[in-house]
Design an enzyme around this catalytic site. Structure first.
Site, PDB file in Angstrom:
ATOM      1  N   THR A  64       0.835  -1.205   0.000  1.00  0.00           N
ATOM      2  CA  THR A  64       0.000   0.000   0.000  1.00  0.00           C
ATOM      3  C   THR A  64       0.869   1.254   0.000  1.00  0.00           C
ATOM      4  OG1 THR A  64      -0.106  -0.384   2.367  1.00  0.00           O
ATOM      5  CG2 THR A  64      -2.072  -0.931   1.105  1.00  0.00           C
ATOM      6  N   ASP A  65       2.146   1.125   0.412  1.00  0.00           N
ATOM      7  CA  ASP A  65       2.950   2.355   0.581  1.00  0.00           C
ATOM      8  C   ASP A  65       3.137   3.101  -0.730  1.00  0.00           C
ATOM      9  OD1 ASP A  65       4.842   0.453  -0.348  1.00  0.00           O
ATOM     10  OD2 ASP A  65       6.372   0.971   1.151  1.00  0.00           O
ATOM     11  N   GLY A  73      17.286 -11.477   3.282  1.00  0.00           N
ATOM     12  CA  GLY A  73      16.403 -12.240   2.398  1.00  0.00           C
ATOM     13  C   GLY A  73      15.155 -12.731   3.102  1.00  0.00           C
ATOM     14  N   GLY A  88      12.671 -10.572   4.169  1.00  0.00           N
ATOM     15  CA  GLY A  88      11.590  -9.583   4.120  1.00  0.00           C
ATOM     16  C   GLY A  88      11.547  -8.723   5.375  1.00  0.00           C
ATOM     17  N   LEU A  89      12.680  -8.636   6.093  1.00  0.00           N
ATOM     18  CA  LEU A  89      12.707  -7.799   7.298  1.00  0.00           C
ATOM     19  C   LEU A  89      13.528  -6.526   7.063  1.00  0.00           C
ATOM     20  CD1 LEU A  89      13.099 -10.567  10.038  1.00  0.00           C
ATOM     21  CD2 LEU A  89      11.010  -9.503   9.216  1.00  0.00           C
ATOM     22  N   SER A  90      13.743  -6.203   5.785  1.00  0.00           N
ATOM     23  CA  SER A  90      14.340  -4.919   5.397  1.00  0.00           C
ATOM     24  C   SER A  90      15.781  -4.715   5.810  1.00  0.00           C
ATOM     25  CB  SER A  90      13.518  -3.754   5.942  1.00  0.00           C
ATOM     26  OG  SER A  90      12.306  -3.719   5.317  1.00  0.00           O
ATOM     27  N   GLU A 105      17.338   3.268  -3.278  1.00  0.00           N
ATOM     28  CA  GLU A 105      16.791   1.970  -3.702  1.00  0.00           C
ATOM     29  C   GLU A 105      16.155   2.099  -5.096  1.00  0.00           C
ATOM     30  OE1 GLU A 105      16.391  -1.913  -2.623  1.00  0.00           O
ATOM     31  OE2 GLU A 105      16.516  -0.629  -0.875  1.00  0.00           O
ATOM     32  N   ASP A 153       9.746   1.001   4.606  1.00  0.00           N
ATOM     33  CA  ASP A 153      10.866   0.387   5.317  1.00  0.00           C
ATOM     34  C   ASP A 153      11.845   1.437   5.842  1.00  0.00           C
ATOM     35  OD1 ASP A 153       9.553  -1.752   4.255  1.00  0.00           O
ATOM     36  OD2 ASP A 153      11.117  -2.312   2.835  1.00  0.00           O
ATOM     37  N   TYR A 199       8.205  -7.408  -8.202  1.00  0.00           N
ATOM     38  CA  TYR A 199       7.806  -6.267  -7.373  1.00  0.00           C
ATOM     39  C   TYR A 199       7.501  -5.059  -8.262  1.00  0.00           C
ATOM     40  CZ  TYR A 199       7.918  -2.830  -3.630  1.00  0.00           C
ATOM     41  OH  TYR A 199       7.564  -1.828  -2.754  1.00  0.00           O
TER      42      TYR A 199
HETATM   43  C1  GLA Z   1       9.090  -4.050   0.373  1.00  0.00           C
HETATM   44  C2  GLA Z   1       9.221  -2.576  -0.011  1.00  0.00           C
HETATM   45  C3  GLA Z   1       8.207  -1.702   0.730  1.00  0.00           C
HETATM   46  C4  GLA Z   1       6.793  -2.267   0.630  1.00  0.00           C
HETATM   47  C5  GLA Z   1       6.789  -3.771   0.935  1.00  0.00           C
HETATM   48  C6  GLA Z   1       5.460  -4.404   0.695  1.00  0.00           C
HETATM   49  O1  GLA Z   1       9.451  -4.227   1.696  1.00  0.00           O
HETATM   50  O2  GLA Z   1      10.519  -2.114   0.260  1.00  0.00           O
HETATM   51  O3  GLA Z   1       8.261  -0.384   0.260  1.00  0.00           O
HETATM   52  O4  GLA Z   1       6.231  -1.999  -0.619  1.00  0.00           O
HETATM   53  O5  GLA Z   1       7.751  -4.482   0.178  1.00  0.00           O
HETATM   54  O6  GLA Z   1       4.507  -3.894   1.560  1.00  0.00           O
END
Ligand code: GLA
Length: 382
Positions: free
Chosen positions: A35-36, A122, A124-126, A160, A172, A221
């Site tokens: 949604t961001d 890897g 999904g925790l940024s 990014e 993130d 993505y």
């Molecule tokens: C990644 C992206 C975020 C967001 C998420 C999904 O983490 O970096 O900006 O779009 O995916 O919610």
């Protein structure tokens, strides 16, 4: 690694002491996925897992970077000329941040850097946002730029988007910069206003990493983002934030199936985020469970970013927790982690169920972390 041995390592590599340390966390998103970049709402919290970078200003205009995780490698570039990608993938994040700061006209300085991180990669925790924000914090402090956390986050996102070729949103980087201990952060990704929402004392955040090897993540993505923008344009709104389900149904005949489904996810997910904020404030597990379950189903069927491994983990954890937990995938999808909200006493149920079933079904081992909502970026002189 303790702060002392981290400093000693810096001294061993650079033959002098570091002057300051920058610490920026990874994050887990409780709800509000994809949604961001549609100007919508998200509800992540910063974690205590973080990327730490020690630095010392140099006399010249070189940036030299080592990482504890890649002992045989290092990267080196000058801030004088054009900053272009180098050979080291992790070094490129540092170059990316230097590139966008320089492009915005900031006067940079040469630096010796040493990176350490305990953000699982890897998953999904940024881990990449943590690296960008931590590095942004260093340029800000070392070069006395006086930027706000929000400005550093926006530069991290640009790094990014424009250097690493991932068209991510702001979630993130913004939570990594501005997260607050014990709180989730409701973000309005259009105005960038944030509101911290206290996480009830008796609620645990359990993260289960599928360890599924993520592939083609950036291209998938970026394609999702294009689908969303197309859908918004066919509904004549500037972003999906402004679209309703009525608009969507009215425009259905001129949309591709994918555009329709992606937009359906985003429109419904925005509502779920706002409802989840209320449920979290009221410590209402029943509503949290309904919202997180619906979010996962929408990510699976409409946004199509889950894999059998993350769907399986969600199912295993939902069954283990029954009415006492809320579970969904979290982050950028195509593998990565799931997040469970549950009472402290029920953490053991997740561990038992995952150990008994996940490997047997998918032939990979999952990693389980009990997450704590931590603070955002901190830069301190040593
Ligand atoms: C990644 C992206 C975020 C967001 C998420 C999904 O983490 O970096 O900006 O779009 O995916 O919610």
């Amino acid at each position: 690694m303790t702060n002392n041995s981290f400093n000693e390592k810096f001294e061993e590599i650079y033959k002098q002491s570091a002057q300051a340390i920058s610490i920026a966390p990874g994050r887990v998103n409780l709800i509000g996925e994809f949604t961001d970049y549609n100007n919508g709402f998200v509800l992540p919290c910063a974690l205590e897992f973080a990327t730490r970078i020690l630095y010392k200003k140099r006399e010249d205009n070189k940036v030299v970077v080592h990482s504890l995780h890649y002992p045989g490698e290092h990267d080196e570039f000058s801030i004088d000329g054009d900053i272009t990608p180098g050979e080291s993938q992790w070094g490129n994040y540092i170059r990316a941040v230097a590139f966008v700061f320089k492009r915005q006209g900031h006067q940079l300085c040469g630096l010796d850097l040493l990176i350490d991180s305990n953000v699982p990669q890897g998953s999904g925790l940024s881990s990449s946002a943590a690296l960008e924000v931590s590095m942004g914090g260093i340029f800000n402090q070392a070069c006395q730029l006086n930027l706000s956390g929000q400005a550093i986050a926006l530069l991290g996102q640009e790094a990014e988007n424009d250097f690493m070729d991932c068209q991510c949103g702001i979630m993130d980087q913004l939570v990594s910069a501005n997260g607050k201990k014990g709180h989730a952060l409701l973000m309005d990704c259009r105005s960038l206003e944030t509101q911290s929402v206290s996480i009830p004392e008796d609620l645990s955040i359990v993260i289960v990493n599928s360890n599924y090897p993520r592939k083609l993540v950036d291209s998938e993505y970026n394609q999702r983002r294009i689908d969303c923008e197309e859908a918004a344009s066919k509904m004549s709104v500037s972003s999906l934030r402004d679209a309703t389900l009525d608009n969507l149904n009215a425009a259905r005949s001129i949309m591709t199936d994918n555009e329709y489904k992606r937009a359906h996810h985003v429109i419904t997910e925005n509502h779920r985020v706002l409802n989840a904020v209320e449920a979290l404030k009221n410590n209402n597990m029943k509503t949290l469970r309904e919202l997180m379950t619906a979010s996962h189903q929408s990510l699976k069927n409409d946004f199509e970013v889950t894999v059998p491994e993350t769907d399986g983990l969600v199912q295993i954890c939902q069954e283990a927790l029954g009415t006492q937990g809320a579970v969904r995938m979290t982050g950028g999808g195509f593998g990565g982690a799931i997040v469970c909200l549950c009472r402290h006493d029920d953490i053991a149920k997740i561990k038992e169920a995952v150990e008994a079933q996940y490997h047997a079904r998918f032939n990979i081992h999952a990693s389980i972390y009990v997450g704590k909502a931590g603070d955002g970026l901190q830069v301190s002189e040593l």
